[in-house]
Write an enzyme that holds these catalytic residues in place. Structure first.
Site, PDB file in Angstrom:
ATOM      1  N   CYS A 141      -1.829   5.950  -9.941  1.00 48.91           N
ATOM      2  CA  CYS A 141      -2.584   7.190  -9.736  1.00 48.91           C
ATOM      3  C   CYS A 141      -1.675   8.406  -9.855  1.00 48.91           C
ATOM      4  O   CYS A 141      -2.093   9.442 -10.364  1.00 48.91           O
ATOM      5  CB  CYS A 141      -3.256   7.195  -8.360  1.00 48.91           C
ATOM      6  SG  CYS A 141      -4.861   6.389  -8.307  1.00 48.91           S
ATOM      7  N   CYS A 249      -7.271   8.814  -4.367  1.00 49.85           N
ATOM      8  CA  CYS A 249      -6.327   8.670  -5.477  1.00 49.85           C
ATOM      9  C   CYS A 249      -5.093   9.550  -5.304  1.00 49.85           C
ATOM     10  O   CYS A 249      -4.139   9.436  -6.073  1.00 49.85           O
ATOM     11  CB  CYS A 249      -7.007   9.009  -6.794  1.00 49.85           C
ATOM     12  SG  CYS A 249      -7.836  10.591  -6.773  1.00 49.85           S
TER      13      CYS A 249
HETATM   14 FE1  SF4 Z   1      -4.555   3.787 -12.180  1.00 50.30          FE
HETATM   15 FE2  SF4 Z   1      -5.537   5.198 -10.146  1.00 50.30          FE
HETATM   16 FE3  SF4 Z   1      -6.918   4.987 -12.431  1.00 50.30          FE
HETATM   17 FE4  SF4 Z   1      -6.675   2.864 -10.832  1.00 50.30          FE
HETATM   18  S1  SF4 Z   1      -7.735   4.813 -10.315  1.00 50.30           S
HETATM   19  S2  SF4 Z   1      -6.387   2.864 -13.079  1.00 50.30           S
HETATM   20  S3  SF4 Z   1      -4.640   3.132 -10.001  1.00 50.30           S
HETATM   21  S4  SF4 Z   1      -4.984   5.992 -12.180  1.00 50.30           S
END
Ligand code: SF4
Length: 253
Positions: A141, A249
């Site tokens: 994230c 997030c």
């Molecule tokens: Fe990556 Fe966060 Fe998207 Fe999940 S929500 S794919 S951890 S960026």
């Protein structure tokens, strides 16, 4: 007690005859604006909050949208036509989410800016190994959402979100306007007080684009690897990072 001049609170002439703000303001000025806006707009309708934000910050203001729906973007398109709408294009969105983004860009009087991470998903896989989201979602994230948002917000003093108090316990105290000390900017949440019923009514009244996944059992929509359908009675955000303790997030903390 600090006394702030009314002009510094953006209280003078809330209409768009006021010249747009273009210069940079100091942290102290932004803190004062946030405090004044919070007091003034605590119980104000979303449109009034949006108008205050757009008028007060002018070109130094944007809306952020996850494109789960386009309600906040639509509110701003009515009161501040041409406003920038920032979308974090993580490279891991559902096609339905990108479809909402494209409809908003084509049909609303806003300027959609798709902001991408520094690395493609393939480059990230090469550096950190595949499926970083399954091993270290905070890191994923950060790379795909938090850093891109910080980069995008460097152009602005203030930004709006679609956060609502009724979305989850972690969002129950969301203010309509607040100074974000980490970002050093003013965060505006025009629909913080809205319920899901208010959102549904607005969408129906204005025929606002909505992510098709809501009709397929999703209560909240993010990247596809970290989003699942919710069960009856579950918190709408229970389907986000369901395999982890993680609930946010990192964009709103
Ligand atoms: Fe990556 Fe966060 Fe998207 Fe999940 S929500 S794919 S951890 S960026």
């Amino acid at each position: 007690m600090t006394v702030v001049a009314a002009s510094n609170l953006g209280l003078v002439n809330l209409g768009f005859s006021q010249p747009a703000q273009t210069g940079r303001r100091s942290r102290a000025e932004l803190e004062a604006l946030a405090a004044g806006g919070a007091a003034l707009l605590k119980d104000a309708p979303a449109e009034e909050i949006a108008r205050w934000a757009a008028t007060t910050f002018g070109e130094r203001f944007c809306v952020t949208s996850s494109m789960a729906d386009a309600v906040v973007a639509h509110v701003f398109s009515r009161v501040a036509p041409g406003v920038d709408v920032v979308f974090l294009d993580t490279g891991l969105h559902f096609p339905e989410t990108l479809r909402v983004r494209d409809i908003v860009a084509q049909t609303m009087n806003v300027n959609v800016r798709s902001i991408r991470p520094r690395k493609t998903v393939g480059q990230q896989d090469g550096e950190f190994g595949p499926r970083l989201f399954a091993r270290s979602p905070d890191e994923c994230c950060f790379l795909r959402k938090v850093e891109p948002l910080e980069r995008a917000l460097s152009d602005y003093d203030s930004w709006a979100t679609g956060l609502r108090r009724d979305e989850s316990p972690t969002r129950a105290n969301t203010p309509v306007v607040a100074f974000d000390p980490k970002k050093g900017k003013v965060k505006v949440n025009p629909i913080a007080a809205w319920t899901q019923s208010d959102v549904d009514s607005y969408i129906a009244r204005w025929n606002v684009p909505v992510n098709e996944l809501f009709k397929k059992g999703y209560g909240s929509i993010g990247c596809w690897p970290c989003t699942r359908r919710t069960k009856a009675g579950e918190d709408p955000r229970a389907g986000r990072w369901a395999m982890f303790e993680k609930t946010e997030c990192g964009l709103h903390v």
